[in-house]
Design an enzyme around this catalytic site. Structure first.
Site, PDB file in Angstrom:
ATOM      1  N   TYR A 224       0.845  -1.195   0.000  1.00 44.37           N
ATOM      2  CA  TYR A 224       0.000   0.000   0.000  1.00 44.37           C
ATOM      3  C   TYR A 224       0.885   1.252   0.000  1.00 44.37           C
ATOM      4  O   TYR A 224       1.370   1.685   1.040  1.00 44.37           O
ATOM      5  CB  TYR A 224      -0.895  -0.040   1.234  1.00 44.37           C
ATOM      6  CG  TYR A 224      -2.024   0.940   1.208  1.00 44.37           C
ATOM      7  CD1 TYR A 224      -3.267   0.559   0.732  1.00 44.37           C
ATOM      8  CD2 TYR A 224      -1.861   2.237   1.663  1.00 44.37           C
ATOM      9  CE1 TYR A 224      -4.318   1.456   0.723  1.00 44.37           C
ATOM     10  CE2 TYR A 224      -2.902   3.138   1.644  1.00 44.37           C
ATOM     11  CZ  TYR A 224      -4.127   2.736   1.172  1.00 44.37           C
ATOM     12  OH  TYR A 224      -5.166   3.638   1.152  1.00 44.37           O
TER      13      TYR A 224
ATOM     14  N   TYR B  44      -4.735   5.091  -8.035  1.00 47.20           N
ATOM     15  CA  TYR B  44      -4.936   5.043  -6.586  1.00 47.20           C
ATOM     16  C   TYR B  44      -6.326   4.506  -6.283  1.00 47.20           C
ATOM     17  O   TYR B  44      -7.290   5.258  -6.185  1.00 47.20           O
ATOM     18  CB  TYR B  44      -4.748   6.448  -6.026  1.00 47.20           C
ATOM     19  CG  TYR B  44      -4.963   6.604  -4.539  1.00 47.20           C
ATOM     20  CD1 TYR B  44      -4.413   5.719  -3.620  1.00 47.20           C
ATOM     21  CD2 TYR B  44      -5.707   7.668  -4.034  1.00 47.20           C
ATOM     22  CE1 TYR B  44      -4.602   5.896  -2.257  1.00 47.20           C
ATOM     23  CE2 TYR B  44      -5.900   7.844  -2.673  1.00 47.20           C
ATOM     24  CZ  TYR B  44      -5.340   6.952  -1.797  1.00 47.20           C
ATOM     25  OH  TYR B  44      -5.522   7.127  -0.448  1.00 47.20           O
TER      26      TYR B  44
END
Lengths: 139, 384
Positions: free
Chosen positions: B286, B336
């Site tokens: 992440y 994203y």
């Protein structure tokens, strides 16, 4: 009586208006916590007071913000966000703005004291001013 | 628990900053693509798991199931954002292994490219943040991570060049992958001279902003045999957290330079999979910021603390090197879509269908999902 969200935060601002820095302190286990909680997160008792401390903090880290993320800050960049620790209040770190300092002169561990003279109850912002008096070591 | 399930279908929308489609349309496009990829009819879906904060309030489970014409027998949600998506197979495995569901979908999408509050809207969840942080302009993720980065540099001697090598490496991977939101190469000189956002972080340290969605389909290993593509097996799942509220975690965590939950979640997932870190062929992390990639790589145990910057600078995170990381370019250079695109990419890699950015001989891949103070780990396997 109904409480509104945020009422539990007011003692911090009342203290600032009185020229003091106070944080929640558990009388049962003798520990500070931050942010304010309903019960002490260390021992789960509700015997919490707001204890006044030596308000001079030590700079843990900082960032110089160049780009605003909220329209309210459009005319304030660049500004300095600092994170302070306090020898008198282990476990507490406080977000603030550092004022009256050139950004190149900011250093880790730098002592900073509340700018009570700039405190405005309408704004609820207690800024800190780095000073020449060394903070007591946290080590 | 042995998670006797597989991911059998993946779907994602094209990476763009602003889409003319609304969020529900984007999510449904990804879900339909994933079901088509699996060769499973929409009506066979009987369970759904997402994160518990973002999706239930933007594209709710009942809407998706109604659109599919599918009857829900299991409905789960866990953590929020990336950690929740990385852990959705944990709940899906519990349900499928217990016979509570047969085909479970997971999905995630954001319209933060067009929504005015963008990724900052979540701040309204926390009164303490409103009172003690926002008035000081401590009001956006680049500022939180800027504060961490400055201290991390002091504690571990991280250099700007090392930090920049994360952005440069991931841009290379994104260009190899192709189709991402950015097509321009990034050199270390470009990185060092880029505009600053919250010092020491600059533009290339921060993730992109995207309108888009992803989805994946899970079912039992037995049912997976009849699907259209080779199954990618869920070998292990891990979830861990710390008792620090989401409003305090950027400042009050005693171990503020350590990714909360990353180590125990990794241990849990590896133990479940019965493998060691050295068995992992690639990691999808992440990557909201360059610094978070370094911290997670260390806190998951793939590098010693303070050594991940050198790991990237030496090129060891490149496809073809020791441990390829964010093989599609990640949030920094591809798009994203919090966590889901890392799962989608891991499945592509393990199927061997990644093409231009394929890692050779992949058997095991790990996905790390980071949603302070929670962490989720998913270990996937190409073998049954």
């Amino acid at each position: 009586m109904t409480e509104t969200a945020g009422d539990e935060f007011q003692p911090f601002w009342d203290a600032a208006a009185a020229g003091e820095l106070r944080f929640p302190f558990c009388r049962s286990c003798q520990k500070f916590h931050w942010y304010p909680m309903i019960r002490c997160p260390h021992c789960n008792t509700a015997d919490i007071s707001w204890r006044a401390i030596d308000p001079t903090g030590s700079l843990y880290s900082w960032t110089v913000v160049q780009r605003p993320f909220d329209a309210a800050f459009n005319d304030r960049t660049p500004y300095v966000v600092g994170l302070l620790e306090f020898p008198d209040a282990p476990g507490v770190r406080l977000i603030t703005n550092l004022v009256d300092i050139e950004t190149d002169a900011i250093e880790f561990g730098m002592a900073a004291a509340p700018a009570f003279d700039l405190y405005d109850t309408a704004e609820s912002r207690l800024m800190f001013r780095p000073n020449v008096k060394p903070a007591r070591s946290l080590e | 628990m042995t998670p006797d399930i597989a991911i059998v279908g993946i779907g994602e929308t094209a990476p763009v900053r602003r889409s003319p489609k609304d969020l529900r349309s984007l999510v449904m496009e990804a879900v339909y693509d994933a079901l088509d990829d699996a060769g499973i009819a929409p009506g066979e879906v009987d369970g759904v798991v997402t994160d518990s904060v973002v999706m239930p309030t933007t594209v709710p489970h009942d809407y998706v199931m109604a659109q599919l014409g599918a009857t829900s027998r299991f409905d789960g949600s866990i953590s929020y954002g990336g950690a929740g998506i990385a852990c959705s197979p944990l709940q899906a495995a519990l349900a499928i292994n217990a016979g509570l569901a047969n085909v479970v979908i997971s999905y995630f999408g954001v319209d933060w490219g067009t929504r005015p509050s963008g990724p900052y809207g979540f701040h309204d969840l926390y009164p303490a943040k409103q009172t003690f942080e926002k008035p000081y302009g401590f009001n956006a993720q680049p500022i939180y991570f800027g504060l961490w980065t400055r201290r991390y540099m002091k504690e571990y001697g991280l250099t700007p060049e090392q930090l920049g090598s994360v952005a440069v490496q991931q841009r290379q991977h994104a260009l190899l992958r192709g189709g991402g939101q950015i097509s321009k190469p990034l050199t270390i000189e470009d990185y060092l001279t880029a505009p600053r956002i919250a010092e020491p972080l600059g533009v290339p340290d921060c993730c992109l902003i995207t309108d888009g969605a992803g989805a994946f389909v899970m079912t039992s290993n037995e049912r997976a045999r009849d699907c259209r593509k080779p199954p990618v097996h869920v070998a292990g799942t891990g979830f861990a957290s710390i008792p620090v509220s989401g409003d305090s975690v950027f400042t009050q965590d005693p171990n503020v330079l350590t990714t909360p939950g990353a180590h125990p979640a990794t241990e849990q997932a590896l133990a479940m999979a019965g493998i060691e870190r050295r068995d992992i062929d690639f990691v999808e992390l992440y990557d909201c910021f360059t610094i978070s990639v370094l911290m997670q790589l260390e806190d998951m145990g793939f590098c010693e603390k303070g050594e991940a910057g050198a790991f990237f600078e030496e090129g060891r995170a490149a496809i073809g090197s020791d441990l390829p990381i964010n093989t599609h370019g990640g949030f920094l250079s591809y798009s994203y879509r919090l966590g889901i695109e890392h799962v989608v990419e891991a499945v592509r890699q393990l199927r061997g269908e990644a093409g231009t950015n394929q890692v050779a001989n992949t058997r095991f891949g790990a996905v790390g999902g980071f949603s302070l103070p929670d962490y989720g780990v998913l270990v996937l396997s190409a073998d049954g």
